[in-house]
Scaffold this motif. Structure first.
Motif, short mmCIF file in Angstrom:
data_model
loop_
_atom_site.label_atom_id
_atom_site.label_comp_id
_atom_site.label_asym_id
_atom_site.label_seq_id
_atom_site.Cartn_x
_atom_site.Cartn_y
_atom_site.Cartn_z
N GLY A 177 0.83 -1.19 0.00
CA GLY A 177 0.00 0.00 0.00
C GLY A 177 0.87 1.25 0.00
N ASN A 178 0.24 2.39 0.05
CA ASN A 178 0.95 3.66 0.12
C ASN A 178 1.24 3.95 1.59
N ARG A 179 2.53 3.95 1.94
CA ARG A 179 2.91 4.10 3.35
C ARG A 179 2.40 5.42 3.94
N VAL A 180 2.50 6.50 3.16
CA VAL A 180 2.06 7.81 3.65
C VAL A 180 0.56 7.79 3.94
N LEU A 181 -0.23 7.19 3.03
CA LEU A 181 -1.68 7.15 3.23
C LEU A 181 -2.05 6.24 4.40
N LEU A 182 -1.32 5.15 4.57
CA LEU A 182 -1.59 4.27 5.69
C LEU A 182 -1.35 4.98 7.02
N VAL A 183 -0.23 5.69 7.10
CA VAL A 183 0.08 6.45 8.32
C VAL A 183 -0.98 7.53 8.53
N GLN A 184 -1.39 8.19 7.45
CA GLN A 184 -2.41 9.25 7.57
C GLN A 184 -3.73 8.68 8.04
N MET A 185 -4.12 7.51 7.52
CA MET A 185 -5.37 6.90 7.92
C MET A 185 -5.37 6.60 9.42
N LEU A 186 -4.30 5.93 9.89
CA LEU A 186 -4.23 5.57 11.30
C LEU A 186 -4.11 6.82 12.18
N SER A 187 -3.37 7.82 11.70
CA SER A 187 -3.22 9.06 12.47
C SER A 187 -4.57 9.77 12.63
N ASN A 188 -5.35 9.82 11.55
CA ASN A 188 -6.66 10.46 11.62
C ASN A 188 -7.55 9.78 12.65
N LEU A 189 -7.54 8.45 12.65
CA LEU A 189 -8.39 7.71 13.59
C LEU A 189 -7.93 7.92 15.03
N ILE A 190 -6.61 7.90 15.25
CA ILE A 190 -6.09 8.12 16.60
C ILE A 190 -6.41 9.54 17.07
N GLU A 191 -6.23 10.52 16.18
CA GLU A 191 -6.52 11.91 16.56
C GLU A 191 -8.00 12.09 16.89
N ASN A 192 -8.87 11.43 16.12
CA ASN A 192 -10.30 11.50 16.43
C ASN A 192 -10.59 10.94 17.82
N ALA A 193 -9.97 9.79 18.13
CA ALA A 193 -10.18 9.18 19.44
C ALA A 193 -9.67 10.08 20.55
N ILE A 194 -8.52 10.73 20.33
CA ILE A 194 -7.95 11.63 21.34
C ILE A 194 -8.84 12.85 21.54
N ASN A 195 -9.33 13.43 20.42
CA ASN A 195 -10.10 14.67 20.50
C ASN A 195 -11.51 14.47 21.05
N HIS A 196 -12.10 13.30 20.82
CA HIS A 196 -13.52 13.11 21.15
C HIS A 196 -13.76 12.21 22.34
N SER A 197 -12.71 11.68 22.96
CA SER A 197 -12.89 10.82 24.13
C SER A 197 -12.72 11.62 25.41
N PRO A 198 -13.49 11.29 26.44
CA PRO A 198 -13.34 12.00 27.72
C PRO A 198 -12.02 11.64 28.39
N LYS A 199 -11.58 12.45 29.33
CA LYS A 199 -10.33 12.20 30.03
C LYS A 199 -10.38 10.83 30.72
N GLY A 200 -9.23 10.16 30.68
CA GLY A 200 -9.14 8.84 31.30
C GLY A 200 -9.49 7.70 30.36
N ALA A 201 -9.78 8.02 29.09
CA ALA A 201 -10.16 6.97 28.14
C ALA A 201 -8.93 6.16 27.72
N SER A 202 -9.18 4.91 27.38
CA SER A 202 -8.13 4.04 26.84
C SER A 202 -8.35 3.90 25.34
N ILE A 203 -7.31 4.14 24.57
CA ILE A 203 -7.37 4.05 23.11
C ILE A 203 -6.46 2.90 22.69
N VAL A 204 -7.02 1.96 21.92
CA VAL A 204 -6.27 0.76 21.53
C VAL A 204 -6.16 0.71 20.01
N LEU A 205 -4.93 0.59 19.51
CA LEU A 205 -4.66 0.40 18.09
C LEU A 205 -4.11 -1.00 17.89
N SER A 206 -4.74 -1.77 17.00
CA SER A 206 -4.31 -3.15 16.79
C SER A 206 -4.41 -3.52 15.32
#
Length: 260
Positions: A177-206
């Motif tokens: 795949g395109n490495r840049v797009l893969l990193v961007q996809m995962l980064s977008n999802l992680i940033e969404n979880a960070i921005n929209h989750s309440p404090k103390g949330a656990s975010i899991v990437l697998s």
């Protein structure tokens, strides 16, 4: 007389089919790109020709629709960053001292960078949708991708009061795949979880391998996406109404497949 009569009937049939193709072509040239040649279901050479022409017309219509969609997306998504850019340049021109001017110019540069990022994302999405291969495709290590995301966002998550957990596959999985797009996809999802989750949330990437397909998953203990909005998040560059006040451009999701 029989020969002449048979030739006349045959010529009328052939000319009739050619005229049907010609009329369809003229309708398409007048702007009706959805018009198609009617098949006679006889399986003759004219039906084969009509089928090939219809397939070509379907492909052309899809490409035209893709260009129109990209144009609409650019017009819609570039409006806000360009408006901000103009505002910051106005502030720089009206600044009363050098410090205020430099601050406005720094903000203008950041706005220009955001606009270029949106434009690049839209073009990459158009490339993917218009063809059957990801641009600049290469074989990547899934483990390295996840470790890179962890290095980027572990401290950021902690600053927001979250815990980021990354589960890498064992053994490592190679994907194409395109490495840049893969990193961007995962980064977008992680940033969404960070921005929209309440404090103390656990975010899991697998990442797990299921039947020759690799599945990346980002889960969190936040409120999640409302049920009524879950289908909309798969649309290009979409942002939910509740997120309009938070910086971001929506998701740009790449296509990828396993290397082995």
């Amino acid at each position: 007389m029989i020969g002449l009569g048979g030739g006349f009937i045959l010529s009328r049939l052939v000319l009739g089919k050619i005229e049907t193709i010609s009329l369809t072509a003229r309708d398409i040239m007048r702007g009706d790109i959805s018009r198609r040649i009617i098949l006679n279901a006889t399986g003759d050479e004219f039906d084969h020709l009509a089928g090939s022409l219809n397939a070509m017309l379907d492909r052309n219509e899809a490409l035209i629709a893709s260009v129109r969609q990209v144009s609409d997306d650019i017009a819609h998504d570039m409006r806000r960053p360009l408006a901000r850019l103009g505002q910051h340049l106005d502030e720089a021109m009206e600044a009363s001292n050098a410090d205020l001017r430099n601050t406005a110019l720094v903000r203008a540069k950041a706005g220009l960078h955001d606009a270029l990022e949106i434009f690049s994302s839209l073009l990459r999405l158009a490339q993917i949708e218009a063809g059957d291969r990801v641009p600049d495709s290469q074989v990547c290590s899934t483990k390295n991708l996840l470790e890179k995301i962890e290095n980027f966002y572990k401290a950021v998550a902690e600053d927001h009061g979250h815990t980021l957990i990354v589960i890498t596959p064992e053994p490592d999985i190679m994907i194409e795949g395109n490495r840049v797009l893969l990193v961007q996809m995962l980064s977008n999802l992680i940033e969404n979880a960070i921005n929209h989750s309440p404090k103390g949330a656990s975010i899991v990437l697998s990442a797990v391998l299921k039947k020759a397909e690799i599945v990346f998953a980002v889960t969190d203990t936040g409120p999640g996406i409302p049920a009524a909005e879950r289908e909309r998040v798969f649309e290009k560059m979409v942002r939910l109404d509740s997120s309009r006040t938070i910086a971001g451009n929506g998701e740009a999701v790449p296509i990828f497949r396993t290397g082995r």
